[in-house]
Design an enzyme around this catalytic site. Structure first.
Site, PDB file in Angstrom:
ATOM      1  N   CYS A  44      44.960  42.986  37.173  1.00  0.00           N
ATOM      2  CA  CYS A  44      45.851  43.786  36.348  1.00  0.00           C
ATOM      3  C   CYS A  44      45.695  43.384  34.875  1.00  0.00           C
ATOM      4  CB  CYS A  44      47.279  43.534  36.819  1.00  0.00           C
ATOM      5  SG  CYS A  44      48.532  44.426  35.896  1.00  0.00           S
ATOM      6  N   PRO A  45      45.577  44.338  33.990  1.00  0.00           N
ATOM      7  CA  PRO A  45      45.789  45.778  34.112  1.00  0.00           C
ATOM      8  C   PRO A  45      44.495  46.572  34.243  1.00  0.00           C
ATOM      9  CG  PRO A  45      45.788  45.233  31.803  1.00  0.00           C
ATOM     10  CD  PRO A  45      45.545  43.938  32.568  1.00  0.00           C
TER      11      PRO A  45
END
Length: 81
Positions: free
Chosen positions: A13-14
Site C-alpha cells: 500500500c498504496p
C-alpha cells in the site's frame, strides 16, 4: 473476465491503488479491471477507491497459494463508470 489486468503482486500500500488508477486513466466507462495483489490492504483499499471515484466494485476473490504455482493474495475487480 476483466478487460484489463493490473499485476500489483509484491507491492505494498498504496502502490496497488496507484497502479489501478494509472491503468484506469483514459479507459471508457464499462471497462472492467482486475487488480492482483498480495497486500491484504488492497482488498479494502480498492473498493474504497471505487467509492471515492464513483466506480463499481464488482468482486474480491481470495487466492490461496499453491506450492510452486501461485503466491496467493487477492483479485479485486472493478467496473469503471
Amino acid at each position: 473476465m476483466a478487460d484489463a489486468l493490473v499485476d500489483a503482486r509484491g507491492l505494498r500500500c498504496p502502490l496497488p491503488v496507484i497502479r489501478l488508477a494509472a491503468a484506469a486513466k483514459g479507459l471508457p466507462a464499462g471497462t472492467e479491471l482486475t487488480v492482483l495483489s498480495t497486500d491484504p490492504a488492497a482488498r479494502l483499499d480498492v473498493p474504497a477507491w471505487c467509492r471515492m471515484r464513483g466506480h463499481e466494485h464488482v468482486a474480491t476473490v481470495e487466492h490461496v497459494a499453491v506450492p510452486g504455482d501461485d503466491v496467493g493474495g487477492w483479485a479485486v475487480t472493478v467496473r469503471l463508470r
